[in-house]
Scaffold this active site. Structure first.
Site, short mmCIF file in Angstrom:
data_model
loop_
_atom_site.label_atom_id
_atom_site.label_comp_id
_atom_site.label_asym_id
_atom_site.label_seq_id
_atom_site.Cartn_x
_atom_site.Cartn_y
_atom_site.Cartn_z
N HIS A 1 -19.83 15.75 17.75
CA HIS A 1 -19.31 14.66 18.19
C HIS A 1 -20.02 14.07 19.49
O HIS A 1 -20.20 14.81 20.51
CB HIS A 1 -17.73 14.96 18.51
CG HIS A 1 -16.99 13.80 19.05
ND1 HIS A 1 -17.72 12.68 19.04
CD2 HIS A 1 -15.59 13.42 19.17
CE1 HIS A 1 -16.63 11.64 19.49
NE2 HIS A 1 -15.49 12.12 19.47
N CYS B 1 -14.69 8.01 23.42
CA CYS B 1 -15.34 8.04 22.10
C CYS B 1 -15.52 6.79 21.33
O CYS B 1 -16.27 6.92 20.10
CB CYS B 1 -14.90 9.17 21.18
SG CYS B 1 -14.72 10.74 22.38
N PHE C 1 -10.24 9.18 23.68
CA PHE C 1 -9.11 9.54 24.45
C PHE C 1 -8.83 8.39 25.18
O PHE C 1 -9.29 7.56 25.68
CB PHE C 1 -9.71 10.88 25.34
CG PHE C 1 -9.76 12.05 24.69
CD1 PHE C 1 -9.09 12.40 23.60
CD2 PHE C 1 -10.56 13.03 24.93
CE1 PHE C 1 -9.10 13.59 22.84
CE2 PHE C 1 -10.88 14.31 24.55
CZ PHE C 1 -9.87 14.51 23.34
N GLU D 1 -5.92 9.74 10.65
CA GLU D 1 -6.71 8.68 10.24
C GLU D 1 -6.61 8.54 8.66
O GLU D 1 -6.48 7.42 8.40
CB GLU D 1 -8.31 9.29 10.55
CG GLU D 1 -9.12 8.01 10.31
CD GLU D 1 -10.50 8.36 10.77
OE1 GLU D 1 -10.62 9.55 11.21
OE2 GLU D 1 -11.48 7.27 10.84
N HIS E 1 -13.81 8.57 11.95
CA HIS E 1 -13.76 9.17 13.24
C HIS E 1 -13.91 10.63 12.76
O HIS E 1 -14.91 11.43 13.42
CB HIS E 1 -12.67 8.72 14.04
CG HIS E 1 -12.88 9.09 15.69
ND1 HIS E 1 -14.04 8.79 16.08
CD2 HIS E 1 -12.06 10.03 16.28
CE1 HIS E 1 -13.76 9.41 17.22
NE2 HIS E 1 -12.56 10.17 17.49
N LYS F 1 -19.69 13.53 11.72
CA LYS F 1 -19.74 14.37 12.75
C LYS F 1 -19.73 16.05 12.29
O LYS F 1 -19.92 16.81 12.94
CB LYS F 1 -18.36 14.27 13.36
CG LYS F 1 -18.19 13.10 14.22
CD LYS F 1 -17.25 12.90 15.04
CE LYS F 1 -17.03 11.74 15.87
NZ LYS F 1 -16.66 10.40 15.01
#
Lengths: 413, 79
Positions: A340, A163, A401, A314, A303, A335
Site C-alpha cells: 500500500h 490513501c 483514513f 468494498e 482499494h 496492492k
C-alpha cells in the site's frame, strides 16, 4: 461550457516492483510480490519487520549528487516519476506554454522521515532546527519542486487525503483541463513512510500485517486469513493533457480520463463504513460524472488493502452500485503485489488500470488461499493469475483514513 | 592549516557538495560555493555544533567567506 477531453500521454513510476513503467507492468502481469524483510533500519524489535520497499533506487539519476540530502525520499521519488513521465510524453519543453502547464500532486503524509529524524535530533540545550526541516518535510514540497524543475507556472497544489491523495490530485488535474484552465499537468503522487515512525505508527493502529515469517504472502486482499495491509512506498506520475493539444503535437496516447468521483464516509476516523456507503457513493458519482452506466465498466482496480474490515465493505459497495453486472466485472487489488503506497496508491493503481486498458490484460490479486465466507466470492477478483480480457472502461478506487474516497474513470483509447 | 580551518573546510565540502580545492579562505559561500540562504544558516549551525559555540544572528550575517568563518571561530572558541 463545452468540456474538453483529457488524455494521458506520459507515465513514470518508482515503486516496490520496479523503477520504471516497464518493470512495474512486468511485475504486475507476472504476479510478483514486492514485499521482503526491511533492510534499511534496525527492525529487530518491531512488531512488523517487513514492507514493500523501493529497491536499487539511485536518486542521482534525477538530482545532482549534492542536492540529494536536501530532499526527503518522498520528493526524490516524485522527481524520478515526473522526469520519466515527461520524457515518456515526448513534450518539447521549449515549445509548450508553461503558463498553462501545472502540477497537482498527492501526498498522504509528506516528509515523515525528515520529520522523524529532525525531531529526534532536537536538543533542548541548543534549541534550533535545521533550516531544511520545514521545506523538506511539508507535504506540498514535492509538487512545488517538480514545477521548479520543469518551469511549469500553471496551477500548482497538493492534495492530502491519506490513501486517496493521488486520486484526488488526478481528478483535480482532469477538472482544470476539461474546464479549459490549463493544457496539461504532471499529476500523481508520492510517499515514503517506511521508517520507524511510519511502521510503528500504523502498527499501533493494528492496520498493518504482522506476518513476519512470510512477507511475500502477507498482502492477501479478500483472503480469509488477511491481517492488515503491507506498507509500500514510491511514486507514480501521469501526464494529463488536453486532447487537441496532444493531437496537435502527435503525442502517443495511452488512454482517456473520462470521470472522477469524490465522497466521504462521515463515519469513523479510520474504520470504513461497514456497509460501504461512502464507497458506493463515490463509484456512483464517478459513473455519473463520466456519463456512464454501470454496465459500461469492465474492470475495477479496487482499494482492497488486505485489512479485515475494508475488504468486506468494498465488495458490498460494488454489488450495491453494479447489481448483477458486478459479477461480470474483472476486479483486482494490485496492492497484493505492490503493498500500500498510501498517498501514492491512486497514482500507481491508475497507471495499472491504464496499462490494463492498453494491453487487454487484467493484473491479478495474488496470495489467495482461502475464500472468506463474509465476501461474495462469485465476484471475479482475478485471483492469483493475470487474465486476458479486452476492456473499454476501468475505474480505480481509493479510500483514505478520515473517510476520504476518490474514484477515477479511464477509457481505452 | 590549523585544526579549526581543516574542520571548517570539511564541513563546507560535506554540506555544499563542493570540491575541496574550491574552499579557499577568500571563497564566498553564496557567490563562489553556490550556497543559498538556507545553506548558509545550516553551515552556521554545523559550526556551532562542531565547535560548541553560539553564533548570534547579527554576527552570523557578517560571516560571508570561508576565511571569515575560520576567524570568527578561532576568536570565539572556548579555550
Amino acid at each position: 461550457m463545452e468540456l474538453k477531453r483529457v488524455v494521458i500521454t506520459g507515465l513514470g513510476t518508482v515503486n516496490p516492483l520496479g523503477n520504471s513503467i516497464e518493470e512495474y507492468w512486468e511485475g504486475l502481469k507476472n504476479g510478483v510480490s514486492g514485499a521482503a524483510r526491511i533492510t534499511r533500519m534496525n527492525i529487530e524489535l518491531h512488531k512488523t519487520q517487513f514492507g514493500c520497499e523501493v529497491k536499487n533506487f539511485d536518486p542521482t539519476l534525477y538530482v545532482e549528487k549534492k542536492e540529494v540530502r536536501k530532499h526527503d525520499p518522498f520528493t526524490l521519488y516524485a522527481f524520478a516519476a515526473a522526469q520519466q513521465a515527461i520524457d515518456d510524453s515526448g513534450l518539447d519543453l521549449d515549445a509548450i506554454d508553461k503558463d498553462r502547464a501545472g502540477v497537482i500532486w498527492g501526498a498522504g503524509v509528506g516528509g515523515l522521515q525528515t520529520f522523524y529524524e529532525e525531531v529526534k535530533a532536537y536538543d533542548l540545550s541548543r534549541p534550533k532546527f535545521n533550516p531544511f526541516f520545514i521545506p523538506k518535510m511539508i507535504a506540498n514540497i514535492a509538487g512545488g519542486l517538480v514545477s521548479i524543475r520543469f518551469g511549469f507556472r500553471g496551477p500548482n497544489f497538493t492534495t492530502v487525503s491519506a490513501c486517496a491523495s493521488a486520486s484526488h490530485a488526478m481528478i483535480e488535474a482532469f477538472n482544470y483541463i476539461r474546464m479549459g484552465k490549463a493544457n496539461l499537468f504532471i499529476t500523481g503522487g508520492s510517499e515514503a513512510a517506511i521508517n520507524e515512525a511510519g511502521l510503528c505508527g500504523f502498527n499501533s493502529m493494528r492496520a498493518i500485517s504482522t506476518r513476519n515469517d512470510d512477507p511475500a504472502t502477507a498482502s492477501r486482499p479478500f483472503d480469509k486469513d488477511r491481517d492488515g495491509f503491507v506498507m509500500g512506498e514510491g511514486s507514480g506520475a501521469l501526464i494529463f493533457e488536453e486532447y487537441e493539444h496532444a493531437i496537435a503535437r502527435g503525442a502517443k496516447i495511452y488512454a482517456e480520463v473520462v470521470g472522477g468521483g469524490m465522497s466521504a464516509d462521515a463515519y469513523h476516523m479510520t474504520a470504513p463504513d461497514p456497509d460501504g456507503k461512502g464507497a458506493s457513493l463515490v463509484m456512483k458519482w464517478a459513473l455519473e460524472d463520466a456519463g456512464l452506466k454501470p454496465e459500461d465498466i469492465d474492470y475495477i482496480n479496487v482499494h482492497g488493502t488486505s485489512t479485515p474490515l475494508g475488504d468486506i465493505a468494498e465488495p458490498k459497495a460494488i454489488i450495491k452500485v453494479f447489481g448483477d453486472h458486478a459479477y461480470k466485472l474483472s476486479i483486482s487489488s494490485t496492492k497484493s503485489m505492490t503493498g500500500h503506497l498510501l498517498g501514492a496508491a491512486g497514482a500507481i493503481e491508475g497507471i495499472a488500470s491504464i496499462l490494463a486498458l492498453r494491453d487487454g490484460i487484467i493484473p491479478p490479486t495474488i496470495n489467495h488461499f482461502t475464500d472468506d465466507p463474509e465476501i461474495d466470492n462469485n465476484l471475479d477478483f482475478t485471483f492469483n493469475v493475470a487474465k486476458k480480457r479486452d476492456i473499454n472502461y476501468a475505474i480505480s478506487n481509493t479510500f483514505g483514513f478520515g473517510g476520504h474516497n476518490a474514484t477515477v474513470v479511464f477509457k481505452k483509447y | 592549516m590549523s585544526d579549526i580551518a581543516s574542520k571548517v573546510k570539511a564541513i563546507i565540502v560535506d554540506k555544499l557538495g563542493v570540491d575541496e580545492s574550491e574552499v579557499t579562505n577568500e571563497a564566498s559561500f553564496t557567490n563562489d560555493l553556490g550556497a543559498d540562504s538556507l545553506d548558509t544558516v545550516e553551515l552556521i549551525m554545523e559550526f556551532e555544533k562542531e565547535f560548541d559555540l553560539a553564533i548570534p544572528d547579527d554576527q552570523a550575517e557578517k560571516i560571508g567567506t570561508v576565511g571569515e568563518a575560520i576567524a570568527h571561530i578561532e576568536a570565539n572558541i572556548k579555550k
